[in-house]
Design a protein around this motif. Structure first.
Motif, short mmCIF file in Angstrom:
data_model
loop_
_atom_site.label_atom_id
_atom_site.label_comp_id
_atom_site.label_asym_id
_atom_site.label_seq_id
_atom_site.Cartn_x
_atom_site.Cartn_y
_atom_site.Cartn_z
N ASN A 248 0.85 -1.19 0.00
CA ASN A 248 0.00 0.00 0.00
C ASN A 248 0.89 1.24 0.00
O ASN A 248 0.95 1.98 0.98
N GLU A 249 1.62 1.43 -1.10
CA GLU A 249 2.59 2.52 -1.20
C GLU A 249 1.92 3.86 -0.89
O GLU A 249 0.81 4.12 -1.37
N ILE A 250 2.61 4.69 -0.13
CA ILE A 250 2.03 5.98 0.24
C ILE A 250 1.85 6.85 -0.99
O ILE A 250 0.85 7.53 -1.14
N PHE A 255 4.81 6.51 -13.21
CA PHE A 255 4.13 5.53 -14.06
C PHE A 255 4.04 4.22 -13.30
O PHE A 255 3.56 4.21 -12.18
N THR A 256 4.54 3.12 -13.83
CA THR A 256 4.39 1.85 -13.11
C THR A 256 5.52 1.59 -12.12
O THR A 256 5.52 0.56 -11.44
N PHE A 257 6.49 2.50 -12.04
CA PHE A 257 7.69 2.24 -11.24
C PHE A 257 7.35 1.88 -9.80
O PHE A 257 7.86 0.93 -9.23
N ARG A 258 6.50 2.69 -9.19
CA ARG A 258 6.09 2.38 -7.81
C ARG A 258 4.59 2.14 -7.82
O ARG A 258 3.79 3.06 -7.85
N SER A 259 4.21 0.87 -7.85
CA SER A 259 2.80 0.51 -7.92
C SER A 259 2.37 -0.12 -6.61
O SER A 259 3.20 -0.44 -5.76
N GLU A 263 4.61 -7.41 -9.69
CA GLU A 263 5.11 -8.78 -9.67
C GLU A 263 6.59 -8.80 -9.35
O GLU A 263 7.33 -7.91 -9.78
N GLN A 264 6.97 -9.82 -8.61
CA GLN A 264 8.39 -9.98 -8.27
C GLN A 264 8.93 -11.28 -8.84
O GLN A 264 8.18 -12.24 -9.06
N MET A 265 10.24 -11.28 -9.07
CA MET A 265 10.93 -12.51 -9.47
C MET A 265 12.05 -12.66 -8.43
O MET A 265 12.95 -11.82 -8.39
N GLU A 365 17.45 4.22 -10.70
CA GLU A 365 16.46 3.79 -9.71
C GLU A 365 16.49 2.27 -9.65
O GLU A 365 16.76 1.61 -10.65
N GLU A 366 16.09 1.74 -8.47
CA GLU A 366 16.28 0.30 -8.23
C GLU A 366 15.41 -0.60 -9.11
O GLU A 366 14.20 -0.46 -9.18
N LEU A 367 16.10 -1.56 -9.76
CA LEU A 367 15.41 -2.63 -10.48
C LEU A 367 15.38 -3.89 -9.64
O LEU A 367 14.46 -4.68 -9.70
N GLU A 368 16.46 -4.06 -8.89
CA GLU A 368 16.64 -5.32 -8.17
C GLU A 368 17.60 -5.10 -7.01
O GLU A 368 18.50 -4.28 -7.10
N GLY A 369 17.38 -5.84 -5.93
CA GLY A 369 18.34 -5.83 -4.82
C GLY A 369 18.90 -7.23 -4.66
O GLY A 369 18.15 -8.21 -4.73
N ILE A 370 20.21 -7.33 -4.47
CA ILE A 370 20.83 -8.65 -4.27
C ILE A 370 21.48 -8.62 -2.89
O ILE A 370 22.47 -7.92 -2.68
N PRO A 456 18.61 -12.58 -4.70
CA PRO A 456 18.38 -11.61 -5.77
C PRO A 456 16.88 -11.41 -5.95
O PRO A 456 16.15 -12.35 -6.24
N SER A 457 16.41 -10.19 -5.75
CA SER A 457 14.97 -9.91 -5.76
C SER A 457 14.66 -8.79 -6.74
O SER A 457 15.09 -7.65 -6.56
N ALA A 458 13.92 -9.15 -7.80
CA ALA A 458 13.70 -8.18 -8.89
C ALA A 458 12.21 -7.95 -9.10
O ALA A 458 11.39 -8.79 -8.75
N GLY A 459 11.87 -6.82 -9.71
CA GLY A 459 10.48 -6.51 -10.02
C GLY A 459 10.23 -6.64 -11.51
O GLY A 459 10.98 -6.09 -12.32
N VAL A 460 9.17 -7.38 -11.86
CA VAL A 460 8.85 -7.57 -13.29
C VAL A 460 8.43 -6.24 -13.92
O VAL A 460 8.86 -5.88 -15.02
N ASP A 461 7.60 -5.50 -13.19
CA ASP A 461 7.03 -4.28 -13.78
C ASP A 461 8.09 -3.20 -13.96
O ASP A 461 8.10 -2.47 -14.96
N ARG A 462 8.98 -3.11 -12.98
CA ARG A 462 10.07 -2.12 -13.14
C ARG A 462 10.97 -2.50 -14.31
O ARG A 462 11.43 -1.63 -15.04
N LEU A 463 11.17 -3.80 -14.47
CA LEU A 463 12.02 -4.23 -15.59
C LEU A 463 11.29 -3.96 -16.91
O LEU A 463 11.91 -3.49 -17.87
#
Ligand code: ATP
Length: 599
Positions: A248-250, A255-259, A263-265, A365-370, A456-463
């Motif tokens: 529930n992002e404040i 655009f879709t960057f912060r939704s 989806e995560q991978m 901006e962050e795509l993924e954190g490892i 390694p935790s990535a976001g599909v939508d950000r990608l």
């Protein structure tokens, strides 16, 4: 053609996404829902291709990673164990005037003159309001502007014609206490839990509260033992998952960057603790510098495994078309790390809306954190569920018996110390923590330990958004008559392009051409996404596919039918989107040529 300016570029990208069916606003006919997005015909193919590429590279092409698909709603205790119930919050601030909410860390620092008021009175109504308020004015703005804003604030509190009381002002530097949009004071920062709540079952009681998962990772931890048992894997090995997550992002934005739904991978790669590696291999290999450390080795500890996954992930992004210079490898500083993390690298992409650094370069901006997360996650679930998360390692047990006693004491002592430090942080009573840590250190000597993890935790939508931004280009292409005109072209890498190939009969009113083109379409579509288009001039049809990012176009013409002789019969023109080069190829070779290019 010159690169469009960043705001203008983003506008063009957003409008292309809608026009071409990549991304639509969710619930658009009802005015939309902030933070939610739908993927149209091209967007859904794009996302599918991203997920397929990730899945293939993470598990199908590896011996040491297996997949999982877990439920979105899970036992609420999971979120207590993971820390999400108590700490998964952002600090939020509200504008005292408009009530607009901001994430406290996202308010840009501002300087100017702050005007303070102790309250206001209204002689007509005979009322007073004692709420203090203040307004920040940028340099050069007249004080009347602050008064106007302050009057609105007091009107909002029931006064009709407020007379401001106790005005004073002072210069302020780099403050984040004011709304950058109107200068109004913000509330004090307060925590806001980002998990979306729901009730499971018919009764809406506190006992039935559950959460839509804010990340996919926790399911992997709680199914760790089951997967280990059935997959016949041995450490080091990983479990990966793709799925929806909700926060529930404040302030959803960019655009879709912060939704709020995305989806995560995620991969959880389980490794042995360094003490176990040292016992087995004699020592733990240390990184000798940056870059890919090569094929995994038995003497790797967490550092080399972490470095390995950072490099693997960077290579993945390059393999689907994000150039290395569009990415930033950001090593979190010690004070930025989560308390359990030993190292975290964020992979950033230079989005057009990214902030710029001191040199004017896009910061990314962050795509993924490892993250190297130690044994925190499984230890937490062990404590909260009461179920053992330890594994038994025969190799360790055997190696331990061959160590000299001094080495055994040293390794067990180190292990005991880290376990004690973890248990103490969880709030265990000191005596109990000491006893548990000692038992666990004794367990290590018998081959038992809680695995450590690299995530390694990535976001599909950000990608997807990064790939769209990276693909967008404007250039010049010849029209029907060879005159140059500007074209928009989405230069998606063939691996992730929504449509791989478009098939065009030269004319739609010639059944022989149409039939042949449909036969080519049918030949290809078992292996790739094909778009068949017979409407309009051929140049227009190419242009439409350029904008959709289709990397290849096939035209069936009279030569294909053998009208210019047998040597060209059953050949087609294959056009390449980026170079616009056309070559004549045999229909029989098409599948091989195209499959090589899109794999
Ligand atoms: P941020 O700091 O941008 O909020 P985070 O560090 O909280 O991200 P993680 O919890 O590490 O993100 O989540 C892993 C990945 O999930 C992120 O790198 C990102 O790609 C994706 N992700 C996280 N939050 C969102 C969101 N609100 N919208 C889209 N993708 C997200």
């Amino acid at each position: 053609m010159a690169e469009p300016k960043t705001a203008e570029l983003m506008e063009k990208i957003v409008s292309l996404c809608k026009r071409r069916g990549l991304i639509f606003q969710s619930s658009e006919i009802y005015g939309g829902l902030n933070g939610f997005w739908d993927y149209g015909p091209l967007g859904s193919e794009l996302k599918r291709n991203i997920k397929d590429s990730w899945w293939r590279s993470m598990t199908r092409f590896r011996e040491d990673v297996v997949g999982l698909e877990a439920s979105i709603i899970m036992h609420p205790r999971i979120w207590e164990a993971s820390g999400h119930t108590s700490t998964f919050s952002d600090l939020m601030v509200d504008c005292l005037l408009t009530k607009k909410r901001f994430r406290a860390d996202q308010v840009d620092p501002q300087s100017g003159t702050a005007y303070f008021y102790s309250g206001a009175s209204d002689t007509v109504l005979g009322k007073e309001c004692g709420d203090a308020f203040s307004v920040l004015l940028p340099p050069g703005k007249p004080p009347e502007s602050a008064r106007k804003t302050a009057r609105l604030f007091y009107q909002d509190r029931g006064l009709q014609e407020p007379t401001l009381l106790g005005e004073r002002n002072e210069p302020v530097q780099n403050t984040t206490r004011y709304n950058p949009e109107n200068g109004s004071l913000l509330t004090e920062p307060r925590p806001f839990n980002l998990m979306l709540k729901t009730y499971v079952g018919p009764v809406e009681s506190a006992d039935n509260i559950s959460y839509l998962r804010p990340e996919t990772a926790q399911a992997i931890f709680v199914q760790f033992k089951n997967v280990l048992e059935v997959s016949r894997q041995k450490l080091p090995f990983g479990i990966c998952q793709i799925g929806k997550a909700f926060r529930n992002e404040i302030n959803p934005r960019n655009f879709t960057f912060r939704s709020r739904e995305f989806e995560q991978m995620e991969l959880e790669f389980f490794i042995k603790p360094d003490e176990a590696i040292e016992a087995i291999c004699g020592s733990v290999a240390k990184p000798t510098g940056r870059g890919h450390p090569g094929e995994p080795q038995p003497n790797w500890g967490w550092q080399l495994w972490h470095q390995y996954w950072v490099e693997e992930r960077l290579a993945f992004y390059e393999s689907i078309g994000l150039p290395r210079n569009s990415l930033v490898e950001y090593w979190q500083k010690p004070d930025e790390l989560a308390h359990y993390a030993r190292a975290t690298v964020d992979v950033l992409f230079k989005f057009p809306f990214s902030k710029r650094d001191a040199n004017g370069e896009l910061a990314g901006e962050e795509l993924e954190g490892i993250a190297a997360r130690s044994d925190f996650d499984l230890s937490q679930h062990q404590r909260f569920s009461g179920k053992s998360m330890t594994v038994f390692d025969e190799e360790l047990k055997t190696a331990w018996t061959k160590l000299d006693p001094a080495k055994q004491t040293e390794l067990a002592g180190r292990y005991q110390q880290t376990r004690l430090s973890y248990l103490t942080k969880t709030g265990e009573a000191p005596e109990k923590a000491a006893r548990m840590a000692q038992e666990e250190a004794e367990g290590l000597g018998k081959g038992y330990f809680v695995p450590h993890v690299i995530e390694p935790s990535a976001g599909v939508d950000r990608l997807a958004l990064a790939l769209i931004c990276n693909a967008y280009a404007e250039d010049q292409a010849p029209d029907e008559k060879g005159k140059m005109e500007s074209r928009v072209v989405m230069r998606f890498h063939p691996r992730i392009a929504p449509v791989k190939v478009a098939v065009f009969p030269l004319l739609k009113n010639k059944p022989e051409l149409v039939n042949k083109a449909k036969a080519v379409r049918d030949l290809l579509r078992a292996e790739m996404s094909v778009f068949y288009d017979e409407a309009g001039a051929i140049g227009r049809r190419y242009r439409r596919q350029d904008e959709a990012g289709t990397p290849f176009g096939i035209t069936i013409d009279f030569d294909t039918l053998g009208e210019k002789g047998p040597e060209l019969q059953d050949t087609v023109t294959l056009r390449e989107r980026d170079t616009m080069k056309q070559e004549r190829v045999k229909i029989g070779d098409l599948l091989r040529i195209l499959t090589e290019k899109i794999r």
